[in-house]
Design a protein around this motif. Structure first.
Motif, PDB file in Angstrom:
ATOM      1  N   ASN A 227       0.860  -1.180   0.000  1.00  0.00           N
ATOM      2  CA  ASN A 227       0.000   0.000   0.000  1.00  0.00           C
ATOM      3  C   ASN A 227       0.901   1.235   0.000  1.00  0.00           C
ATOM      4  O   ASN A 227       2.001   1.185  -0.543  1.00  0.00           O
ATOM      5  CB  ASN A 227      -0.948  -0.034   1.209  1.00  0.00           C
ATOM      6  N   ARG A 228       0.453   2.318   0.627  1.00  0.00           N
ATOM      7  CA  ARG A 228       1.223   3.568   0.592  1.00  0.00           C
ATOM      8  C   ARG A 228       1.433   4.151   1.992  1.00  0.00           C
ATOM      9  O   ARG A 228       1.535   5.353   2.169  1.00  0.00           O
ATOM     10  CB  ARG A 228       0.507   4.583  -0.309  1.00  0.00           C
ATOM     11  N   PHE A 229       1.503   3.276   2.981  1.00  0.00           N
ATOM     12  CA  PHE A 229       1.673   3.736   4.359  1.00  0.00           C
ATOM     13  C   PHE A 229       3.096   4.265   4.582  1.00  0.00           C
ATOM     14  O   PHE A 229       4.069   3.604   4.201  1.00  0.00           O
ATOM     15  CB  PHE A 229       1.415   2.593   5.343  1.00  0.00           C
ATOM     16  N   THR A 230       3.186   5.424   5.192  1.00  0.00           N
ATOM     17  CA  THR A 230       4.493   5.968   5.568  1.00  0.00           C
ATOM     18  C   THR A 230       4.799   5.729   7.044  1.00  0.00           C
ATOM     19  O   THR A 230       5.924   5.938   7.486  1.00  0.00           O
ATOM     20  CB  THR A 230       4.559   7.481   5.283  1.00  0.00           C
ATOM     21  N   GLU A 231       3.783   5.293   7.801  1.00  0.00           N
ATOM     22  CA  GLU A 231       3.989   4.935   9.198  1.00  0.00           C
ATOM     23  C   GLU A 231       2.851   4.030   9.650  1.00  0.00           C
ATOM     24  O   GLU A 231       1.779   3.989   9.035  1.00  0.00           O
ATOM     25  CB  GLU A 231       4.043   6.189  10.085  1.00  0.00           C
ATOM     26  N   LEU A 232       3.113   3.306  10.724  1.00  0.00           N
ATOM     27  CA  LEU A 232       2.078   2.500  11.365  1.00  0.00           C
ATOM     28  C   LEU A 232       1.621   3.255  12.610  1.00  0.00           C
ATOM     29  O   LEU A 232       2.447   3.652  13.426  1.00  0.00           O
ATOM     30  CB  LEU A 232       2.621   1.122  11.762  1.00  0.00           C
ATOM     31  N   PRO A 233       0.323   3.468  12.778  1.00  0.00           N
ATOM     32  CA  PRO A 233      -0.143   4.221  13.944  1.00  0.00           C
ATOM     33  C   PRO A 233       0.167   3.495  15.248  1.00  0.00           C
ATOM     34  O   PRO A 233       0.146   2.257  15.309  1.00  0.00           O
ATOM     35  CB  PRO A 233      -1.651   4.341  13.706  1.00  0.00           C
ATOM     36  N   GLU A 234       0.449   4.264  16.300  1.00  0.00           N
ATOM     37  CA  GLU A 234       0.786   3.679  17.593  1.00  0.00           C
ATOM     38  C   GLU A 234      -0.325   2.774  18.110  1.00  0.00           C
ATOM     39  O   GLU A 234      -0.070   1.712  18.686  1.00  0.00           O
ATOM     40  CB  GLU A 234       1.075   4.788  18.613  1.00  0.00           C
ATOM     41  N   TRP A 235      -1.581   3.198  17.892  1.00  0.00           N
ATOM     42  CA  TRP A 235      -2.702   2.402  18.417  1.00  0.00           C
ATOM     43  C   TRP A 235      -2.774   1.026  17.765  1.00  0.00           C
ATOM     44  O   TRP A 235      -3.211   0.050  18.384  1.00  0.00           O
ATOM     45  CB  TRP A 235      -4.038   3.140  18.264  1.00  0.00           C
ATOM     46  N   LEU A 236      -2.313   0.945  16.498  1.00  0.00           N
ATOM     47  CA  LEU A 236      -2.349  -0.342  15.810  1.00  0.00           C
ATOM     48  C   LEU A 236      -1.423  -1.346  16.496  1.00  0.00           C
ATOM     49  O   LEU A 236      -1.780  -2.507  16.699  1.00  0.00           O
ATOM     50  CB  LEU A 236      -1.939  -0.160  14.345  1.00  0.00           C
ATOM     51  N   LEU A 237      -0.242  -0.885  16.880  1.00  0.00           N
ATOM     52  CA  LEU A 237       0.747  -1.768  17.487  1.00  0.00           C
ATOM     53  C   LEU A 237       0.393  -2.130  18.923  1.00  0.00           C
ATOM     54  O   LEU A 237       1.075  -2.949  19.545  1.00  0.00           O
ATOM     55  CB  LEU A 237       2.134  -1.119  17.431  1.00  0.00           C
ATOM     56  N   ALA A 238      -0.662  -1.512  19.441  1.00  0.00           N
ATOM     57  CA  ALA A 238      -1.111  -1.812  20.801  1.00  0.00           C
ATOM     58  C   ALA A 238      -2.386  -2.648  20.829  1.00  0.00           C
ATOM     59  O   ALA A 238      -2.909  -2.940  21.906  1.00  0.00           O
ATOM     60  CB  ALA A 238      -1.333  -0.500  21.567  1.00  0.00           C
TER      61      ALA A 238
END
Length: 437
Positions: free
Chosen positions: A160-171
């Motif tokens: 896809n085109r993600f430039t970052e993974l959100p903090e909430w996703l990793l939690a």
């Protein structure tokens, strides 16, 4: 596979699953004659671009597959199907996903290989969601509402085109299998490892029987002939070009190479060059036929859990040997900046002695090798996958495990799967604890 003629002749009355792939451009209304029994509707491989507004008349419908069609929008009528829990629209032309298209019991959504750039807020309001497959789209961000998906276990975001993974996703407390290769955020594969891999000319390989085929490629037994050396029996994997549910097959190939050598990983001998169709491929060690898959793939019912043969049982020594081997392989991968992304029993080969090999790098992703909150979280997500596997092994031990060891291993399993992601142990600690058993 069923036929349209059978459907129209009334020969399919009472069936629970209908599979039609016959160039359909319109939804056959005769399908409604099956409303009293139909649970699974597979219309993949047609030329459909819409579904009827009254699809909800199929009151027992649990699963809909419409992959490889011509939809440009996920049909809103799906959201009115009260029993619908699994939707698969892979490889269409979907640009828009209306919130109204998401049924209340949605558990498994496949939108791989489309043209989606935005997802609706309503996606985070489907509390039963367990598997979400979004690889091969144009997404740059996820709705923040997804942080409410406390049951989400498998997430595919590759290509896809993600430039970052959100903090909430990793939690997310249940997230277990995450793939994000092929996005701008991903650390590049180790060029040193890729460049150092031997090149093996196609002309030196003589393909024999097919050993297997997966979403990313085909594996053959082959003979490798080298000058002034005896011929060697090897496995050759030729990669397909299409997007898979996990992501790009070429990312998988790079991960296999970068992983390097470990006794519980399948050894890569080299990269294939000079293929007449310029097909990418790897030459790998040939696995002894005494090895077999530890489990089967998840079923439509088990969703995110592997399916073991009913008679699968281990001694404590065999189960612990496998647990140590896979934990050690995962520790090694994390040290190389790789998360496997698909650490599952169905990707493990084993023999009766407990020797085992972790394979299939289709879900692998690269991350920084420095110790940051993000890399720690990515690694601890994979620790939960190991915790699931350890629990499955413990359930099937039939002899040789002391009460003290069982208590200690069950405690380790609980800590690997606890909701607080960063409180989980790392693989170095897991390996130490397993070596003490």
């Amino acid at each position: 596979m069923n036929t349209l003629a059978q459907l129209r002749a009334g020969e399919l009355a009472g069936i629970t699953r209908l599979d039609l792939a016959c160039g359909l451009t319109e939804f056959p209304r005769e399908i409604f004659d099956l409303a009293d029994s139909l649970e699974i509707l597979n219309l993949s491989g047609n030329a459909l671009s819409s579904l009827p507004d009254d699809l909800h008349r199929l009151t027992r419908l649990r699963i809909v597959f419409c992959s490889d069609n011509q939809f440009t929008e996920l049909p809103a009528c799906l959201g009115q199907c009260a029993a619908l829990s699994m939707i698969g629209f892979r490889a269409n032309r979907i640009e828009r996903v209306p919130g109204a298209a998401l049924p209340p019991l949605l558990r498994w959504l496949i939108l791989t290989d489309n043209c989606i750039s935005e997802l609706p807020t309503e996606l985070g309001e489907r509390p039963l969601m367990q598997k979400l497959m979004l690889s091969g789209n144009q997404l740059q961000h996820l709705p923040e509402s997804l942080k409410q998906l406390h049951r989400l276990e498998l997430l595919r975001l590759s290509a896809n085109r993600f430039t970052e993974l959100p903090e909430w996703l990793l939690a997310l407390p249940a997230l277990t299998w995450l793939a994000y290769a092929g996005n701008p955020l991903e650390t590049e594969a180790d060029a040193t490892a890729l460049d150092a891999t031997p090149s093996i000319p196609w002309s030196a390989l003589h393909l024999e029987q097919k050993l297997g085929e997966g979403a990313s490629g085909v594996i053959h037994r082959a003979t490798w002939e080298r000058t002034q050396q005896p011929a060697t029996q090897v496995a050759v994997k030729l990669y397909k070009g299409e997007m898979t549910s996990d992501g790009s097959p070429l990312h998988e190939m790079n991960a296999c190479i970068t992983a390097g050598l470990h006794p519980n990983l399948i050894r890569v001998e080299g990269r294939i060059v000079e293929h007449p169709q310029a097909q990418a491929g790897l030459v790998m060690q040939l696995i002894d036929p005494s090895y077999r898959n530890l489990a089967g793939l998840p079923s439509l019912d088990s969703c995110s859990r592997d399916v073991y043969a009913e008679d699968t049982r281990f001694t404590a020594a065999v189960a612990l040997r496998m647990a140590r081997g896979i934990a050690s392989a995962a520790e090694h991968l994390h040290q190389q900046g790789i998360t496997h992304g698909d650490l599952y029993a169905h990707n493990i080969l084993w023999n009766e002695h407990g020797d085992c090999l972790l394979g299939d790098f289709g879900g692998a992703s690269f991350h920084a090798t420095t110790d940051t909150v993000e890399t720690r979280a990515l690694q601890r997500i994979e620790v939960r996958a190991f915790g699931v596997l350890l629990g499955e092994l413990l359930e099937r031990i039939e002899s040789g495990l002391s009460d003290a060891d069982r208590v200690a291993l069950e405690d380790l399993q609980r800590r690997c799967c606890q909701a607080d992601v960063l409180a989980r142990p790392g693989f170095s600690e897991i390996v130490r604890e397993l070596n003490n058993r």
